[in-house]
Design a protein around this motif. Structure first.
Motif, PDB file in Angstrom:
ATOM      1  N   PRO A  84       0.831  -1.210   0.000  1.00 20.66           N
ATOM      2  CA  PRO A  84       0.000   0.000   0.000  1.00 20.66           C
ATOM      3  C   PRO A  84       0.866   1.261   0.000  1.00 20.66           C
ATOM      4  N   ASP A  85       0.338   2.299  -0.617  1.00 16.59           N
ATOM      5  CA  ASP A  85       1.067   3.556  -0.739  1.00 16.59           C
ATOM      6  C   ASP A  85       0.216   4.678  -0.170  1.00 16.59           C
ATOM      7  N   GLY A  86       0.853   5.537   0.646  1.00 14.59           N
ATOM      8  CA  GLY A  86       0.145   6.688   1.195  1.00 14.59           C
ATOM      9  C   GLY A  86       0.130   7.829   0.209  1.00 14.59           C
ATOM     10  N   ALA A  87      -0.900   7.897  -0.624  1.00 18.18           N
ATOM     11  CA  ALA A  87      -0.957   8.920  -1.669  1.00 18.18           C
ATOM     12  C   ALA A  87      -1.017  10.317  -1.077  1.00 18.18           C
ATOM     13  N   SER A  88      -1.705  10.483   0.048  1.00 19.08           N
ATOM     14  CA  SER A  88      -1.761  11.776   0.736  1.00 19.08           C
ATOM     15  C   SER A  88      -1.785  11.506   2.229  1.00 19.08           C
ATOM     16  N   GLY A  89      -2.068  12.503   3.003  1.00 21.71           N
ATOM     17  CA  GLY A  89      -1.989  12.351   4.446  1.00 21.71           C
ATOM     18  C   GLY A  89      -2.893  11.281   5.004  1.00 21.71           C
ATOM     19  N   THR A  90      -4.119  11.162   4.489  1.00 24.32           N
ATOM     20  CA  THR A  90      -5.087  10.209   5.033  1.00 24.32           C
ATOM     21  C   THR A  90      -5.626   9.241   3.988  1.00 24.32           C
ATOM     22  N   THR A  91      -5.121   9.293   2.747  1.00 23.38           N
ATOM     23  CA  THR A  91      -5.581   8.410   1.672  1.00 23.38           C
ATOM     24  C   THR A  91      -4.477   7.405   1.325  1.00 23.38           C
ATOM     25  N   TYR A  92      -4.876   6.138   1.212  1.00 21.17           N
ATOM     26  CA  TYR A  92      -3.922   5.065   0.953  1.00 21.17           C
ATOM     27  C   TYR A  92      -4.440   4.234  -0.217  1.00 21.17           C
ATOM     28  N   THR A  93      -3.541   3.852  -1.109  1.00 22.08           N
ATOM     29  CA  THR A  93      -3.934   3.132  -2.326  1.00 22.08           C
ATOM     30  C   THR A  93      -3.169   1.831  -2.435  1.00 22.08           C
ATOM     31  N   VAL A  94      -3.771   0.886  -3.155  1.00 22.45           N
ATOM     32  CA  VAL A  94      -3.116  -0.374  -3.492  1.00 22.45           C
ATOM     33  C   VAL A  94      -3.418  -0.670  -4.956  1.00 22.45           C
ATOM     34  N   GLN A  95      -2.411  -1.070  -5.706  1.00 21.76           N
ATOM     35  CA  GLN A  95      -2.564  -1.342  -7.131  1.00 21.76           C
ATOM     36  C   GLN A  95      -3.229  -2.697  -7.348  1.00 21.76           C
ATOM     37  N   LEU A  96      -3.962  -2.807  -8.496  1.00 23.76           N
ATOM     38  CA  LEU A  96      -4.649  -4.053  -8.846  1.00 23.76           C
ATOM     39  C   LEU A  96      -4.034  -4.669 -10.086  1.00 23.76           C
ATOM     40  N   LEU A  97      -4.228  -5.980 -10.214  1.00 24.90           N
ATOM     41  CA  LEU A  97      -3.785  -6.672 -11.420  1.00 24.90           C
ATOM     42  C   LEU A  97      -4.605  -6.194 -12.611  1.00 24.90           C
ATOM     43  N   SER A  98      -4.037  -6.245 -13.767  1.00 19.97           N
ATOM     44  CA  SER A  98      -4.742  -5.810 -14.979  1.00 19.97           C
ATOM     45  C   SER A  98      -5.620  -6.934 -15.513  1.00 19.97           C
ATOM     46  N   GLY A  99      -6.629  -6.535 -16.304  1.00 15.60           N
ATOM     47  CA  GLY A  99      -7.502  -7.513 -16.950  1.00 15.60           C
ATOM     48  C   GLY A  99      -8.423  -8.254 -16.013  1.00 15.60           C
ATOM     49  N   LEU A 100      -8.916  -7.602 -14.982  1.00 14.08           N
ATOM     50  CA  LEU A 100      -9.811  -8.273 -14.043  1.00 14.08           C
ATOM     51  C   LEU A 100     -11.169  -8.507 -14.686  1.00 14.08           C
ATOM     52  N   PRO A 101     -11.753  -9.699 -14.522  1.00  9.66           N
ATOM     53  CA  PRO A 101     -13.068  -9.981 -15.114  1.00  9.66           C
ATOM     54  C   PRO A 101     -14.177  -9.309 -14.322  1.00  9.66           C
ATOM     55  N   ASP A 102     -15.383  -9.360 -14.878  1.00 12.02           N
ATOM     56  CA  ASP A 102     -16.537  -8.797 -14.185  1.00 12.02           C
ATOM     57  C   ASP A 102     -16.851  -9.630 -12.941  1.00 12.02           C
ATOM     58  N   GLY A 103     -17.492  -8.984 -11.996  1.00 16.45           N
ATOM     59  CA  GLY A 103     -17.885  -9.682 -10.774  1.00 16.45           C
ATOM     60  C   GLY A 103     -17.798  -8.762  -9.572  1.00 16.45           C
ATOM     61  N   THR A 104     -18.073  -9.327  -8.391  1.00 18.79           N
ATOM     62  CA  THR A 104     -18.054  -8.584  -7.132  1.00 18.79           C
ATOM     63  C   THR A 104     -16.727  -8.815  -6.428  1.00 18.79           C
ATOM     64  N   TYR A 105     -16.062  -7.726  -6.066  1.00 16.48           N
ATOM     65  CA  TYR A 105     -14.766  -7.780  -5.404  1.00 16.48           C
ATOM     66  C   TYR A 105     -14.898  -7.255  -3.969  1.00 16.48           C
ATOM     67  N   THR A 106     -14.103  -7.828  -3.094  1.00 16.07           N
ATOM     68  CA  THR A 106     -14.139  -7.485  -1.668  1.00 16.07           C
ATOM     69  C   THR A 106     -12.834  -6.817  -1.268  1.00 16.07           C
ATOM     70  N   VAL A 107     -12.948  -5.682  -0.613  1.00 14.61           N
ATOM     71  CA  VAL A 107     -11.789  -4.937  -0.111  1.00 14.61           C
ATOM     72  C   VAL A 107     -11.769  -5.071   1.415  1.00 14.61           C
ATOM     73  N   THR A 108     -10.662  -5.562   1.946  1.00 19.92           N
ATOM     74  CA  THR A 108     -10.502  -5.662   3.394  1.00 19.92           C
ATOM     75  C   THR A 108      -9.326  -4.793   3.829  1.00 19.92           C
ATOM     76  N   TYR A 109      -9.411  -4.246   5.019  1.00 22.16           N
ATOM     77  CA  TYR A 109      -8.323  -3.416   5.543  1.00 22.16           C
ATOM     78  C   TYR A 109      -8.177  -3.648   7.033  1.00 22.16           C
ATOM     79  N   GLN A 110      -6.941  -3.574   7.506  1.00 19.77           N
ATOM     80  CA  GLN A 110      -6.631  -3.648   8.928  1.00 19.77           C
ATOM     81  C   GLN A 110      -5.441  -2.737   9.172  1.00 19.77           C
ATOM     82  N   VAL A 111      -5.704  -1.585   9.776  1.00 17.63           N
ATOM     83  CA  VAL A 111      -4.690  -0.555   9.992  1.00 17.63           C
ATOM     84  C   VAL A 111      -4.661  -0.199  11.477  1.00 17.63           C
ATOM     85  N   VAL A 112      -3.692   0.621  11.849  1.00 14.73           N
ATOM     86  CA  VAL A 112      -3.561   1.075  13.230  1.00 14.73           C
ATOM     87  C   VAL A 112      -3.691   2.587  13.231  1.00 14.73           C
ATOM     88  N   SER A 113      -4.644   3.104  13.987  1.00 19.76           N
ATOM     89  CA  SER A 113      -4.864   4.541  14.040  1.00 19.76           C
ATOM     90  C   SER A 113      -3.742   5.220  14.816  1.00 19.76           C
TER      91      SER A 113
END
Length: 709
Positions: A84-113
């Motif tokens: 994960p990359d901290g794009a700004s002070g409070t926003t964090y991004t993670v890159q995805l693989l290319s060519g993902l098929p259609d469907g429902t994707y789940t995003v999970t996170y576990q961070v420390v405040s």
């Protein structure tokens, strides 16, 4: 005088309420516990093509590990790449693989405040169209499981150890200096130090697993431990251990000084040095919490941290001092019983602590809540109300303790234990001396006189020593004994002299042992008598009972405080809800609601108790995979809306072994509850269960099935 004071009290109360209302009404936005406030793609949305990355925005900066953000496809396989990359002070991004098929994707996170608390969650988005998914769109709470329970226990023990150690030492130093020589009080303070030290070491070891995997096997992972040491929380725990080493030296000097005799000036210098050093160490220990938890984040951290230090010190002085007083009342020896003056000094110390608690508590409540509604609408506010109620109860019990203390100080109150001890010792000494003189006068032979006088002298000496008096043995009796022993030697031969001396010595030794045993028995009887007198004093008994009740309430209060430190502040919780509502996908208008697939379920219920019959109606909109809005209406059989003490909803898809997924709606109005962002991971025939409780014992669960998606 009463007529003059009463208006002033009313004015102060009105000013207090006015200032409190102004503070709560004029609160500015703040955060002290990280919460997810936005994402791209937004939760529950359907996008036309697969995104190149997923971004999450939190209410404050968070600590992100390599596996903190994960994206899973419908089969449960990871489709994110890189860290994960901290794009700004409070926003964090993670890159995805290319060519993902259609469907429902789940995003999970576990961070420390930033205030050291782990935060976890999950949501879904779809590409092209929603699909079935094998991933449950929820993340385990960091507080769940064995590690979470152990960590919470460690936090409670650390607070308890701090309060007992600091409060006990303050009680001895400021209220009852003779207590430094009482073993029971010494053991109490040392046990507080040991508890805090052991709990801090345990928290340091558990921290890595608590904020990451939650596995018991990772407790002794040196890699995780090294990562923890580089965090703010790890540095605070290490600093606490270093300060505990200084605290050990302070405790050794405090209790070791009781063994040495000093003049008044030396005692004052020592007390002053201990007071300064102890205050510095105690403030440093309190700062190890303030600089790494709620006070270090949000608005006005520069003011909030010193206020938090004062708050913790006041808690320790009150609750820890109360514990020391309880031990002194129950466990102190009869000859060093806590006196009325010490109880009165602690009463003044406790009053000052309560004033400090009220002032600092008002400020902290304003920071963490921000509005009156947060008291009842958030879990933090509800726990805070419980804590306030316990504090009020303790103040009421403390008032009763002050009344018992005042009765002890009245001129007509029973004599103190020390006076009783001196009277008993004087009586015992007089009895022993009289017996010795009478035996000396009645003795006709030297041997008998020696034995009797030795017995009397030993009895008087040991009795006087055990009673801690300055009574001396009769030196004339000792001289007379030596003269009597010399008389037979003048008229007998050498062999007879040796025989006489040997027999007299053996008999004197036996009489001396019996005298010592008799003296110990007399001392034990005197101690038991003094204890009975102490326990029979109704004023002292009432004080002990009220202090015990106060200490029992303090145990519960400390537990609530520990839970509060692990709970998301009400201000942050409400901000997260507002952010989630503003970032949720727009819903269809009412005119087109017919084609959205919205579901309405009517379920009659009967809990069996009084006013236990009614109908619960659930509206789920748009009733599709992803985010949904749920509205719950509770009505009586006559159609009138009414509130129930508790209502819970659970969703289960039995064919895919999913659920139950709990939903706890929030109250909007009488008989109207709602929950936004209710995640449905896949389409199917879902069972909607509603548990309704209408009293403490009357509860029922009703259910209906609904086709969703």
């Amino acid at each position: 005088m009463t007529q003059t004071i009463a208006p002033r009290v009313r004015i102060l109360v009105l000013l207090f309420l006015a200032v409190t209302g102004a503070l709560l009404a004029g609160a500015a936005p703040a955060s002290a516990h990280a919460a997810l406030t936005g994402s791209d793609p937004r939760q529950g949305t359907v996008v036309d093509k697969a995104p190149a990355q997923v971004s999450l925005t939190f209410s404050e900066p968070v600590a992100v590990s390599d596996d903190a953000l994960r994206v899973l496809d419908p089969k449960g396989e990871r489709v994110d790449k890189g860290d994960p990359d901290g794009a700004s002070g409070t926003t964090y991004t993670v890159q995805l693989l290319s060519g993902l098929p259609d469907g429902t994707y789940t995003v999970t996170y576990q961070v420390v405040s930033a205030d050291s608390h782990p935060v976890a969650g999950a949501f879904t988005f779809s590409v092209g169209a929603p699909s079935e998914t094998s991933v449950e769109a929820s993340a385990q709470s960091p507080d769940d499981g064995l590690i979470g329970s152990l960590y919470g226990t460690g936090r409670y023990l650390s607070y308890a150890g701090f309060a007992v150690m600091v409060g006990g030492a303050a009680f001895v130093l400021a209220c009852w200096r003779p207590g430094s020589g009482v073993r029971a009080v010494q053991r109490l303070v040392v046990s507080g130090w040991l508890t805090l030290t052991a709990a801090t070491l345990a928290l340091l070891l558990l921290r890595g697993s608590y904020t990451s995997s939650g596995k018991i096997g990772d407790v002794f992972d040196l890699t995780l431990l090294s990562e923890v040491l580089q965090t703010k929380t790890g540095a605070a725990l290490v600093s606490r251990l270093l300060l505990l080493a200084a605290a050990a030296l302070f405790i050794a000097v405090l209790f070791g000084s009781a063994q040495y005799q000093r003049n008044d000036e030396e005692k004052r210098d020592l007390s002053f040095g201990l007071a300064v050093g102890g205050t510095v160490v105690a403030a440093g220990l309190a700062a190890s919490w303030a600089m790494s938890e709620h006070a270090s984040q949000g608005i006005q951290p520069g003011l909030a941290m010193p206020v938090d230090v004062v708050h913790l010190l006041a808690v320790a002085a009150w609750l820890g001092g109360l514990t020391a007083l309880l031990v002194a009342l129950y466990r102190a020896p009869a000859d060093t019983a806590v006196d009325t003056a010490a109880v009165q000094r602690f009463s003044r110390l406790a009053f000052g602590s309560v004033v400090a608690l009220v002032v600092t508590g008002i400020y902290q409540s304003w920071r963490q809540l921000g509005s009156w509604s947060a008291f009842t609408d958030t879990r933090y506010g509800q726990l805070l109300l419980v804590k306030i109620g316990l504090v009020v109860a303790m103040v009421g019990i403390a008032y009763a303790s002050r009344r018992w203390t005042a009765r002890l100080a009245e001129p007509g109150a029973p004599v103190t234990l020390r006076e009783e001890q001196k009277e008993t010792a004087a009586a015992m000494s007089a009895t022993g001396g009289g017996a010795g003189q009478e035996s000396a006068g009645a003795t006709g032979t030297g041997k008998a006189g020696a034995g009797t006088e030795t017995t009397a002298a030993a009895s008087a000496s040991v009795s006087a020593a055990s009673a801690d008096t300055d009574t001396d043995t009769d030196t004339d009796t000792d001289t007379d004994t030596d003269t009597e022993r010399e008389k037979p030697a003048a008229v007998t031969g050498p062999a007879e002299v040796r025989s006489e001396e040997s027999g007299a010595g053996a008999k004197a030794g036996g009489d001396s042992a019996r005298a010592a045993q008799l003296a110990r028995q007399r001392a034990a009887v005197a101690t038991a008598r003094q204890k009975r007198l102490r326990d029979a004093d109704p004023n002292r008994f009432g004080l002990r009972r009220s202090v015990l009740a106060e200490a029992g309430t303090a145990v519960v209060l400390l537990a609530i405080t520990t839970v509060l430190t692990q709970t998301e502040p009400g201000r942050t919780e409400q901000e997260a809800e507002r952010a989630a509502s503003s970032s949720a996908p727009s819903l269809p208008s009412a005119s087109s609601a017919q084609g959205t697939g919205a579901v309405t379920l009517n379920m009659p219920f009967d809990t069996g108790g009084k006013n236990g019959k009614g109908v619960v109606t659930i509206d789920l909109d748009p009733a599709r995979v992803g985010g949904n809005d749920m509205h719950v209406y509770v009505e009586r059989t006559d159609g009138k809306a009414f509130d129930v003490p508790e209502l819970k909803v659970a969703l289960t898809l039995s064919t895919k072994d999913i659920g139950p997924l709990p939903v706890v709606p929030d109250r909007l109005a009488t008989g109207h509850l709602s929950a936004s962002g209710v995640q449905i991971p896949m389409a199917g025939d879902w069972t909607v269960e509603v548990t309704v409780r209408t009293s403490d014992i009357d509860q029922v669960t009703v259910s209906k099935n609904a086709q969703i998606g």
